[in-house]
Structure formats: structure tokens, C-alpha cells
Design an enzyme around this catalytic site. Structure first.
Site, PDB file in Angstrom:
ATOM      1  N   ASP A   1     -11.109  15.446   5.691  1.00 36.92           N
ATOM      2  CA  ASP A   1     -10.255  15.273   4.514  1.00 36.92           C
ATOM      3  C   ASP A   1      -9.132  16.282   4.692  1.00 36.92           C
ATOM      4  O   ASP A   1      -9.372  17.500   4.623  1.00 36.92           O
ATOM      5  CB  ASP A   1     -11.053  15.550   3.237  1.00 36.92           C
ATOM      6  CG  ASP A   1     -10.174  15.422   1.989  1.00 36.92           C
ATOM      7  OD1 ASP A   1      -8.932  15.343   2.130  1.00 36.92           O
ATOM      8  OD2 ASP A   1     -10.734  15.425   0.891  1.00 36.92           O
TER       9      ASP A   1
ATOM     10  N   SER B   1       8.996  10.060   6.870  1.00 43.02           N
ATOM     11  CA  SER B   1       9.399   8.692   6.509  1.00 43.02           C
ATOM     12  C   SER B   1      10.911   8.690   6.281  1.00 43.02           C
ATOM     13  O   SER B   1      11.507   9.746   6.001  1.00 43.02           O
ATOM     14  CB  SER B   1       8.685   8.285   5.224  1.00 43.02           C
ATOM     15  OG  SER B   1       9.264   7.134   4.659  1.00 43.02           O
TER      16      SER B   1
ATOM     17  N   TYR C   1       5.876  10.049  -3.385  1.00 47.96           N
ATOM     18  CA  TYR C   1       5.797   9.826  -1.935  1.00 47.96           C
ATOM     19  C   TYR C   1       7.039  10.400  -1.249  1.00 47.96           C
ATOM     20  O   TYR C   1       6.928  11.136  -0.259  1.00 47.96           O
ATOM     21  CB  TYR C   1       5.675   8.322  -1.672  1.00 47.96           C
ATOM     22  CG  TYR C   1       5.575   7.950  -0.221  1.00 47.96           C
ATOM     23  CD1 TYR C   1       4.370   8.073   0.460  1.00 47.96           C
ATOM     24  CD2 TYR C   1       6.683   7.464   0.487  1.00 47.96           C
ATOM     25  CE1 TYR C   1       4.262   7.722   1.800  1.00 47.96           C
ATOM     26  CE2 TYR C   1       6.590   7.111   1.826  1.00 47.96           C
ATOM     27  CZ  TYR C   1       5.378   7.241   2.475  1.00 47.96           C
ATOM     28  OH  TYR C   1       5.279   6.899   3.804  1.00 47.96           O
TER      29      TYR C   1
ATOM     30  N   LYS D   1       7.238  13.521   1.509  1.00 47.79           N
ATOM     31  CA  LYS D   1       7.769  13.366   2.865  1.00 47.79           C
ATOM     32  C   LYS D   1       8.979  14.295   3.083  1.00 47.79           C
ATOM     33  O   LYS D   1       9.239  14.733   4.217  1.00 47.79           O
ATOM     34  CB  LYS D   1       8.138  11.905   3.125  1.00 47.79           C
ATOM     35  CG  LYS D   1       6.925  10.957   3.128  1.00 47.79           C
ATOM     36  CD  LYS D   1       5.892  11.353   4.158  1.00 47.79           C
ATOM     37  CE  LYS D   1       4.771  10.334   4.290  1.00 47.79           C
ATOM     38  NZ  LYS D   1       3.757  10.735   5.290  1.00 47.79           N
TER      39      LYS D   1
HETATM   40  N1  NAD Z   1       3.539   1.898   7.051  1.00 43.37           N
HETATM   41  C1  NAD Z   1       4.778   2.284   6.834  1.00 43.37           C
HETATM   42  O1  NAD Z   1       5.670   1.452   6.627  1.00 43.37           O
HETATM   43  C2  NAD Z   1       5.143   3.746   6.883  1.00 43.37           C
HETATM   44  C3  NAD Z   1       6.508   4.112   6.948  1.00 43.37           C
HETATM   45  C4  NAD Z   1       6.839   5.463   7.024  1.00 43.37           C
HETATM   46  C5  NAD Z   1       5.843   6.431   7.085  1.00 43.37           C
HETATM   47  N2  NAD Z   1       4.514   6.047   7.011  1.00 43.37           N
HETATM   48  C6  NAD Z   1       3.513   7.107   7.111  1.00 43.37           C
HETATM   49  O2  NAD Z   1       2.729   6.907   8.267  1.00 43.37           O
HETATM   50  C7  NAD Z   1       1.430   7.464   8.103  1.00 43.37           C
HETATM   51  C8  NAD Z   1       0.369   6.433   8.464  1.00 43.37           C
HETATM   52  O3  NAD Z   1       0.468   5.364   7.546  1.00 43.37           O
HETATM   53  P1  NAD Z   1      -0.098   3.885   7.826  1.00 43.37           P
HETATM   54  O4  NAD Z   1       0.976   2.974   7.388  1.00 43.37           O
HETATM   55  O5  NAD Z   1      -0.658   3.787   9.192  1.00 43.37           O
HETATM   56  O6  NAD Z   1      -1.237   3.838   6.702  1.00 43.37           O
HETATM   57  P2  NAD Z   1      -2.767   3.395   6.692  1.00 43.37           P
HETATM   58  O7  NAD Z   1      -3.112   3.291   5.249  1.00 43.37           O
HETATM   59  O8  NAD Z   1      -2.976   2.215   7.571  1.00 43.37           O
HETATM   60  O9  NAD Z   1      -3.504   4.637   7.346  1.00 43.37           O
HETATM   61  C9  NAD Z   1      -3.580   5.875   6.695  1.00 43.37           C
HETATM   62  C10 NAD Z   1      -4.878   6.548   7.125  1.00 43.37           C
HETATM   63  O10 NAD Z   1      -4.908   7.837   6.484  1.00 43.37           O
HETATM   64  C11 NAD Z   1      -6.243   8.075   6.063  1.00 43.37           C
HETATM   65  N3  NAD Z   1      -6.272   9.078   4.994  1.00 43.37           N
HETATM   66  C12 NAD Z   1      -5.809   8.952   3.728  1.00 43.37           C
HETATM   67  N4  NAD Z   1      -6.065  10.071   3.032  1.00 43.37           N
HETATM   68  C13 NAD Z   1      -6.689  10.927   3.881  1.00 43.37           C
HETATM   69  C14 NAD Z   1      -7.192  12.243   3.763  1.00 43.37           C
HETATM   70  N5  NAD Z   1      -7.149  12.924   2.597  1.00 43.37           N
HETATM   71  N6  NAD Z   1      -7.760  12.819   4.843  1.00 43.37           N
HETATM   72  C15 NAD Z   1      -7.843  12.144   6.025  1.00 43.37           C
HETATM   73  N7  NAD Z   1      -7.399  10.892   6.187  1.00 43.37           N
HETATM   74  C16 NAD Z   1      -6.824  10.288   5.127  1.00 43.37           C
HETATM   75  C17 NAD Z   1      -6.739   6.709   5.604  1.00 43.37           C
HETATM   76  O11 NAD Z   1      -8.173   6.657   5.547  1.00 43.37           O
HETATM   77  C18 NAD Z   1      -6.137   5.792   6.657  1.00 43.37           C
HETATM   78  O12 NAD Z   1      -7.029   5.613   7.748  1.00 43.37           O
HETATM   79  C19 NAD Z   1       1.372   7.928   6.644  1.00 43.37           C
HETATM   80  O13 NAD Z   1       1.636   9.310   6.586  1.00 43.37           O
HETATM   81  C20 NAD Z   1       2.504   7.148   5.988  1.00 43.37           C
HETATM   82  O14 NAD Z   1       2.994   7.787   4.844  1.00 43.37           O
HETATM   83  C21 NAD Z   1       4.158   4.736   6.907  1.00 43.37           C
END
Ligand code: NAD
Length: 256
Positions: free
Chosen positions: A60, A139, A152, A156
């Protein structure tokens, strides 16, 4: 020779989406990878699919004692730590007037404090190895702000400033550690689909459909940038904010 041969990496949030793609690519390129996530079932499955070069550890990112133990177990299992990908994150919608303080704090705890804690506990261990690379997932929301995802975007923004501050610290310390942030726009992962549909889960069909209609990129396209920053190929890249958005943030609104 892989591009990160012999290196040891921790990838947070590696049970899903971009973290999963990062872990798979780093392992394919020769790294030993700790798949770290809250989600034990999916995280273990990712580590099992990679094979003997991967280890799942429950983490976590908001829990400092958890971080200490994951870093210790990484060193005990794989002999050091060279790469930290602070990727775990949560997305929550809400404007400045309808976001509750408790919800705002929860998003900062995961997206921003989690990154701080990871860097804080990885840096002393990387220093002992003579250096390392930290990649923090920010992001495009950090660059422009987002009216409907205030907490959010703020989290970021904090990651962006944390990253630059850490990069400067490491340069001052001459400890061989680099720290950079990545700023994607939409990526085809469960995160965006869950928010779009309001459901707790996302099928691959939903991810593909929503991703295609919004012209999003694949997690593997982000992983390629993570690999570059993690590898020695980026040896002079430190404190950079790497935007990866197919020109979304520089495209003027239609009509101008
Ligand atoms: N998907 C997008 O369009 C996008 C765009 C810009 C940035 N992001 C960033 O990229 C990163 C990955 O996002 P994603 O889209 O792959 O999301 P996702 O939801 O597929 O994966 C996120 C992972 O983080 C884990 N997680 C959440 N809280 C947690 C905690 N307290 N401790 C440990 N693990 C935890 C979840 O269990 C999950 O496996 C994030 O930081 C997100 O903000 C995503």
C-alpha cells in the site's frame, strides 16, 4: 543483452494497466522486477506470468512501514535496487466545490504522498549501489489542470514538483540517481474505463472500445518511455517532465 540487463526494479501499481506493461517490458529487457500492488490476486498473476525474474509483494503506497519492508525484501531477494517506477494511482472526478476534503486527502495520499514515500526509502538504497533511476507517473492533468478532476490534477502537480526537487537534490548529492516524471494523456487502462462507466471492473472489450473512441494510446507505448528513462540510455536526463500525449496539450482549440 537487454536494455536493463542485471538491474533490479520496483514497479508500483503493477497489477494492472501501465504498471503491468512496465513490469513486463522491464523484465523482457533483463531486469529483475518486484511487482508491487494492493491487488494481490492480479499482482501475483502478473509476477507468475513473467516467471522467475519477478516477485509479487503486497504494497500500500500510503503506508510507510510497508514501503520500508518492500524495499528491504527487494534487496534481500534480488541484491539491490536500481529502478523505482512510482506508477500506482487513483483517479477521482470532482470539481472544487463538490470534492469532499476526505476524498481530496485520499487522492493526495496515494498519488502524491505514495510517490514521496517511495523516493524517500529507495534513494538511500540506490545510493549504496552507486546510483539509480526513479520514474514518477504524473499526467497532462498536472500541466493544464482539470476542472472536473481537481484532486487528481493537484496530486499530479505535486508529483511534478516532487520529481524536480528530488532530481536537484540528487544532482547536488552527486549520488548517481536520476528522477523524471511522465505525463501521459489518455491511456487504454481499467482506470479510465471505470471512471467512464462508473463500474468497479473493466473488460478488455470496454477498454478497447472506450480507448478507440477517445483515441487513447496503449500501455505498452508508455512502457517504452519508462524503459528509456529506467535504462542507462537516459544517463543525462534528470528532472525532466516527459509529455507523451500525441500533441494533445499543444493543439489549439478548433476555430483558432
Ligand atoms: N490511464 C490514463 O489515461 C492515465 C493518464 C495519465 C496518468 N495516469 C496515471 O498512470 C498510473 C497508472 O494508471 P492506470 O491507468 O494504469 O490505472 P489502473 O487503475 O489500471 O492501475 C492502477 C494500479 O494502482 C494500484 N493501486 C491503487 N492504489 C494503490 C495503493 N494505495 N497502493 C498500491 N497500489 C495501488 C491499483 O491496484 C492498480 O493495480 C496512475 O498513476 C495514473 O494516475 C493514467
Amino acid at each position: 543483452m537487454g536494455r536493463v540487463d542485471g538491474k533490479v526494479a520496483i514497479v508500483t501499481g503493477a497489477a494492472s494497466g501501465m504498471g503491468k506493461a512496465d513490469a513486463q517490458l522491464l523484465a523482457n529487457e533483463g531486469a529483475k522486477v518486484v511487482v508491487a500492488d494492493l491487488n494481490e490476486t492480479d499482482g501475483q498473476a502478473v509476477a507468475d506470468a513473467i516467471g522467475h525474474n519477478a516477485l509479487f509483494l503486497r504494497l500500500d503506497v500510503t503506508d510507510e512501514s510497508n514501503w520500508k519492508s518492500v524495499v528491504e525484501q527487494t534487496v534481500a531477494s534480488f541484491g539491490g535496487l536500481d529502478i523505482l517506477v512510482n506508477n500506482a494511482g487513483l483517479l477521482m472526478l470532482g470539481t472544487v466545490v463538490d470534492t469532499q476534503l476526505s476524498a481530496f486527502r485520499k487522492i493526495q495520499a496515494v498519488n502524491s504522498e505514495g510517490v514521496f514515500l517511495g523516493c524517500k526509502h529507495a534513494i538511500p538504497v540506490m545510493e549504496k549501489n552507486g546510483g539509480g533511476s526513479i520514474v514518477n507517473m504524473s499526467s497532462v492533468a498536472a500541466l493544464s489542470g482539470v476542472s472536473f478532476a481537481l484532486a487528481y490534477a493537484a496530486s499530479k502537480g505535486a508529483v511534478t514538483a516532487l520529481t524536480k526537487s528530488i532530481a536537484m537534490y540528487c544532482k547536488e548529492q552527486k549520488n548517481g540517481i536520476r528522477c523524471n516524471s511522465i505525463h501521459p494523456d489518455g491511456v487504454k487502462t481499467p482506470m479510465v474505463v471505470k471512471v467512464a462507466t462508473g463500474k468497479d471492473t473493466a473488460t478488455q472489450e470496454e477498454i478497447d472500445e472506450i480507448g478507440r473512441s477517445a483515441n487513447m494510446c496503449e500501455p505498452a507505448e508508455i512502457a517504452n518511455l519508462v524503459l528509456y528513462l529506467a535504462s542507462d540510455e537516459s544517463s543525462f536526463v534528470n528532472g525532466a517532465q516527459m509529455v507523451i500525449d500525441n500533441a494533445a496539450t499543444i493543439t489549439p482549440p478548433v476555430g483558432i
